[in-house]
Design an enzyme around this catalytic site. Structure first.
Site, PDB file in Angstrom:
ATOM      1  N   LYS A 126       0.860  -1.190   0.000  1.00  0.00           N
ATOM      2  CA  LYS A 126       0.000   0.000   0.000  1.00  0.00           C
ATOM      3  C   LYS A 126       0.885   1.225   0.000  1.00  0.00           C
ATOM      4  O   LYS A 126       2.036   1.152   0.442  1.00  0.00           O
ATOM      5  CB  LYS A 126      -0.872   0.031   1.268  1.00  0.00           C
ATOM      6  CG  LYS A 126      -2.145   0.816   1.074  1.00  0.00           C
ATOM      7  CD  LYS A 126      -3.204  -0.027   0.411  1.00  0.00           C
ATOM      8  CE  LYS A 126      -4.371   0.787  -0.057  1.00  0.00           C
ATOM      9  NZ  LYS A 126      -5.509  -0.076  -0.437  1.00  0.00           N
ATOM     10  N   ASP A 166      -6.657   4.125  -4.871  1.00  0.00           N
ATOM     11  CA  ASP A 166      -7.415   4.007  -3.629  1.00  0.00           C
ATOM     12  C   ASP A 166      -8.071   5.385  -3.487  1.00  0.00           C
ATOM     13  O   ASP A 166      -8.216   6.094  -4.497  1.00  0.00           O
ATOM     14  CB  ASP A 166      -6.482   3.654  -2.447  1.00  0.00           C
ATOM     15  CG  ASP A 166      -7.249   3.199  -1.208  1.00  0.00           C
ATOM     16  OD1 ASP A 166      -7.583   2.014  -1.119  1.00  0.00           O
ATOM     17  OD2 ASP A 166      -7.544   4.035  -0.325  1.00  0.00           O
TER      18      ASP A 166
HETATM   19  O1  2IT Z   1      -8.064  -1.561  -1.120  1.00  0.00           O
HETATM   20  C1  2IT Z   1      -7.894  -2.091  -2.233  1.00  0.00           C
HETATM   21  O2  2IT Z   1      -7.973  -3.305  -2.406  1.00  0.00           O
HETATM   22  C2  2IT Z   1      -7.552  -1.202  -3.352  1.00  0.00           C
HETATM   23  N1  2IT Z   1      -7.475  -0.006  -3.154  1.00  0.00           N
HETATM   24  C3  2IT Z   1      -7.294  -1.767  -4.708  1.00  0.00           C
HETATM   25  C4  2IT Z   1      -5.900  -2.284  -4.824  1.00  0.00           C
HETATM   26  C5  2IT Z   1      -5.511  -2.737  -6.210  1.00  0.00           C
HETATM   27  O3  2IT Z   1      -4.313  -3.045  -6.341  1.00  0.00           O
HETATM   28  O4  2IT Z   1      -6.330  -2.790  -7.120  1.00  0.00           O
END
Ligand code: 2IT
Length: 449
Positions: A126, A166
């Site tokens: 993240k 996100d």
């Molecule tokens: O919280 C999540 O799963 C996302 N923001 C998507 C992450 C992604 O790599 O598509």
């Protein structure tokens, strides 16, 4: 609780007393894994849990950018490569003023288990920045994204770490980030980011995937209870991409989303966010950068409740789809008093731990956890990665069908994992156990490290 789990938890609390969201998510996951730890003494022997709560790598970087008036600003950029045992780190970027190490780490930890549930080879990661996109011009967003990627590009790649969107990062931002990555690397590597536009390697259905997937998961829960979605009312929160996807799929299936929320309050639309005009308006509201849900009430002549959350509204299904800790004890009590049967988390960790435990104890209430319910978003990101590496493109129907299957599998796997340990139809514990087991086994087989 198992003494080993307890000791690791105490360690986390002591070490991270300034990171409440991270401590909260560790507590939540650990509250379910006791039977697994009991059944696998080798995990304690290898001190697996203390390894698991420490990100493999996490770094910050300076992101300096110029506003339209020539003023300079400096933000903090983050990337947390939490766990790479089952695949390249994968997870979104959040641009929001409140982003801090605690938020990035809680999201990275959740992402690790969520990605494991998808069945696709993706580790957990993240990132983001404390940059606040509200009220910024397009040119300012472009300069910020370019500066952000200039700092990050050396540390990501299709087989290394694959960011996505996100909160505060949508298709436009991914485009600007990808453009800068391509410029810096001098190679065309679409698999480095997901959530891309349709003209340069994005997957069909990715924008809808989180919301659609959540409704597919909900359908499995309803089927388990011998009910159907048609005619049901759903209380949602937020008015972003995820809520848009839920409203769209719910409307297709004859259900209706009746609440939306924003930082300014919530709206109640008894007719539902069901017409194409209303559903499209969510996208327009988000794109306006005003970050106000009252605009919906003004446009469609429905109730607006300033400064309040929608959780007192009587609906068949509650789907908190805005942000972390949106549902606290006080809201949970209202939900229980309304006799709601289905509490389906959608946003990452939308419920405080005490409120979640309280809701799970309500007789007849079914609680589904966000790390399973919202996994369709990253799941379709995984499908986007496959399409990019194979240089092919699936139709909407093909992606949608795979998403549908994935959500059913996640539901069934969670239900089975809970049943295996004698916990009944406990989707929260089941998702934690199933996700944990997969990551734990991969770490053990690789010599832990
Ligand atoms: O919280 C999540 O799963 C996302 N923001 C998507 C992450 C992604 O790599 O598509």
């Amino acid at each position: 609780m198992n003494a080993y789990i307890n000791s690791v938890l105490e360690n986390v609390k002591k070490k991270h007393s300034d990171e409440p969201e991270f401590v909260q998510t560790v507590e939540e996951v650990f509250s379910s894994i006791e039977p697994v730890i009991d059944a696998h003494p080798e995990y304690e022997k290898a001190d697996l849990l203390n390894r698991m709560v420490e990100p493999e790598r996490m770094f910050t970087f300076r992101v300096c950018w110029q506003d339209d008036n020539g003023g300079w600003h400096t933000n903090i950029g983050y990337r947390c490569q939490f766990n790479g045992a089952i695949g390249p780190y994968k997870g979104g970027l959040r641009f929001q003023a409140n982003v801090c190490p605690s938020i990035i780490k809680f999201l990275g930890f959740e992402q690790t288990f969520k990605n494991a549930l998808t069945g696709l080879p993706m580790g957990g990661g993240k990132g983001g920045s404390d940059f606040d996109p509200a009220g910024k011009s397009d040119a300012e967003i472009l300069r910020f994204c370019q500066s952000y990627m200039t700092a990050l590009y050396r540390y990501i790649g299709p087989d290394i770490d694959v960011p996505a969107g996100d909160m505060g990062v949508g298709g436009r931002e991914i485009g600007y980030l990808f453009g800068q990555y391509r410029r810096l690397k001098g190679t065309y590597e679409p698999g480095v980011l997901t959530g891309k536009g349709q003209t340069y390697g994005g997957s069909l259905i990715r924008p809808e995937a989180t919301g659609f997937g959540a409704v597919y998961y909900l359908n499995e829960v309803l089927a388990h209870e011998k009910e159907t979605i048609s005619g049901k009312t759903i209380a949602c929160a937020g008015f972003g991409n995820v809520t848009w996807g839920i409203a769209k799929k719910a409307a297709q299936l004859g259900a209706k989303v009746v609440t939306l929320s924003g930082p300014d309050g919530y709206i109640y639309d008894p007719d539902g966010v069901v017409t194409p005009e209303k559903i499209d308006y969510l996208v327009e509201m988000r794109a306006s950068g005003r970050n106000r849900v009252q605009d919906y009430a003004d446009k469609f002549g429905v109730e607006f409740h300033a400064g309040e959350k929608p959780w007192g509204v009587k609906a068949d299904i509650i789907m908190p789809s805005a942000m972390q800790n949106d549902v606290k004890m006080e809201s949970a009590e209202k939900i229980a008093a309304n006799g709601v049967k289905y509490y389906i988390e959608v946003a990452n960790m939308p419920t405080t731990n005490d409120a979640l435990a309280f809701l799970m104890k309500q007789p007849g209430m079914i609680v589904a956890p966000s790390k399973a319910v919202n996994a369709g978003g990253v799941g379709v990101s995984g499908l986007e990665m496959s399409q990019n590496s194979e240089r092919l493109r699936w139709t909407s129907e093909e992606v949608d069908e795979q998403l549908h299957r994935m959500m059913k599998t996640i539901h069934d796997m969670s239900a089975e994992a809970a049943a295996e340990y004698g916990l009944g139809y406990n989707l929260v514990a089941g998702a934690n156990i199933a996700g944990f087991k997969k990551v734990a086994e991969a770490m053990m087989e690789q010599g832990v490290f």
